[in-house]
Motif scaffolding. Structure first.
Motif, short mmCIF file in Angstrom:
data_model
loop_
_atom_site.label_atom_id
_atom_site.label_comp_id
_atom_site.label_asym_id
_atom_site.label_seq_id
_atom_site.Cartn_x
_atom_site.Cartn_y
_atom_site.Cartn_z
N THR A 37 0.64 -1.66 0.49
CA THR A 37 0.21 -0.34 0.24
C THR A 37 1.31 1.04 0.12
N GLY A 38 1.62 1.29 0.77
CA GLY A 38 2.76 2.76 0.43
C GLY A 38 3.08 2.11 -0.55
N TYR A 39 4.08 1.43 -1.31
CA TYR A 39 4.39 1.65 -2.59
C TYR A 39 3.81 2.19 -3.61
N LEU A 40 2.56 1.61 -3.61
CA LEU A 40 1.42 2.12 -4.76
C LEU A 40 0.78 3.95 -4.26
N ILE A 41 0.62 4.40 -2.84
CA ILE A 41 0.81 5.23 -2.52
C ILE A 41 1.70 6.35 -2.87
N ALA A 42 3.55 5.68 -3.16
CA ALA A 42 4.36 6.45 -3.53
C ALA A 42 4.45 6.76 -4.95
N GLY A 43 4.28 5.49 -5.47
CA GLY A 43 4.05 5.59 -6.76
C GLY A 43 3.20 6.80 -7.81
N ILE A 44 2.09 6.40 -6.53
CA ILE A 44 0.90 7.97 -7.48
C ILE A 44 1.17 9.02 -6.44
N LEU A 45 1.63 9.51 -6.05
CA LEU A 45 1.98 10.60 -5.47
C LEU A 45 4.01 11.53 -6.24
N LEU A 46 4.39 10.41 -7.01
CA LEU A 46 5.52 10.66 -7.43
C LEU A 46 5.52 11.01 -9.07
N GLY A 47 4.59 10.19 -9.33
CA GLY A 47 4.01 9.42 -11.10
C GLY A 47 3.29 10.93 -11.37
N PRO A 48 3.06 10.34 -12.80
CA PRO A 48 1.94 11.66 -13.48
C PRO A 48 0.67 12.05 -12.58
N SER A 49 0.13 11.25 -12.43
CA SER A 49 -0.84 11.46 -11.64
C SER A 49 -1.44 12.38 -10.60
N GLY A 50 -0.14 12.08 -9.98
CA GLY A 50 0.41 12.97 -8.39
C GLY A 50 1.48 14.45 -8.77
N PHE A 51 2.61 14.39 -8.01
CA PHE A 51 2.97 15.49 -8.17
C PHE A 51 3.96 15.58 -9.45
N GLU A 52 4.01 14.29 -10.07
CA GLU A 52 4.87 14.13 -11.19
C GLU A 52 5.90 14.56 -11.25
#
Length: 121
Positions: A37-52
């Protein structure tokens, strides 16, 4: 972009993903959630759908091999923890439920698409 800068971006992206991923996994464990779950949240935050922070270009072009390796390792670790002796009692139920579930996963979206096309089109 020159080759040197592209390599620095790749190393930075990898180190950032690992560091932030492990940190978020630790936070997830603190609130009694699986580390994935932490890995998924990190991916979302760092990726294009988050802060890019990690651009789409780096994800698609440069990190594809690493992402495939990560998925392989996750699948391997799940398989490693899977105990067939625990699954054997469920085999009879799974043999009945699986075909129905697979069939419904095609039938229900098809019916939904037909109904949607009828009312929208």
């Amino acid at each position: 972009m020159s080759t040197g800068i592209a390599e620095i971006d790749l190393v930075f992206a990898l180190s950032l993903m690992l560091t932030f991923g492990f940190a978020m996994a630790r936070v997830a464990k603190l609130v009694h959630l699986p580390s994935v779950t932490g890995y998924l949240i990190a991916g979302i935050l760092l990726g294009p759908s988050g802060f890019e922070v990690i651009s789409t270009e780096i994800l698609e072009d440069r990190l594809q091999v690493f992402m495939n390796m990560a998925i392989m390792l996750i699948a391997f670790s799940i398989g490693e923890r899977c105990d067939l002796n625990q699954l054997r009692p469920l085999a009879r139920v799974l043999k009945r439920v699986s075909p129905a579930e697979m069939s419904l996963s095609f039938v229900l979206p098809g019916i939904t698409a037909i109904i949607g096309a009828y009312f929208l089109g």
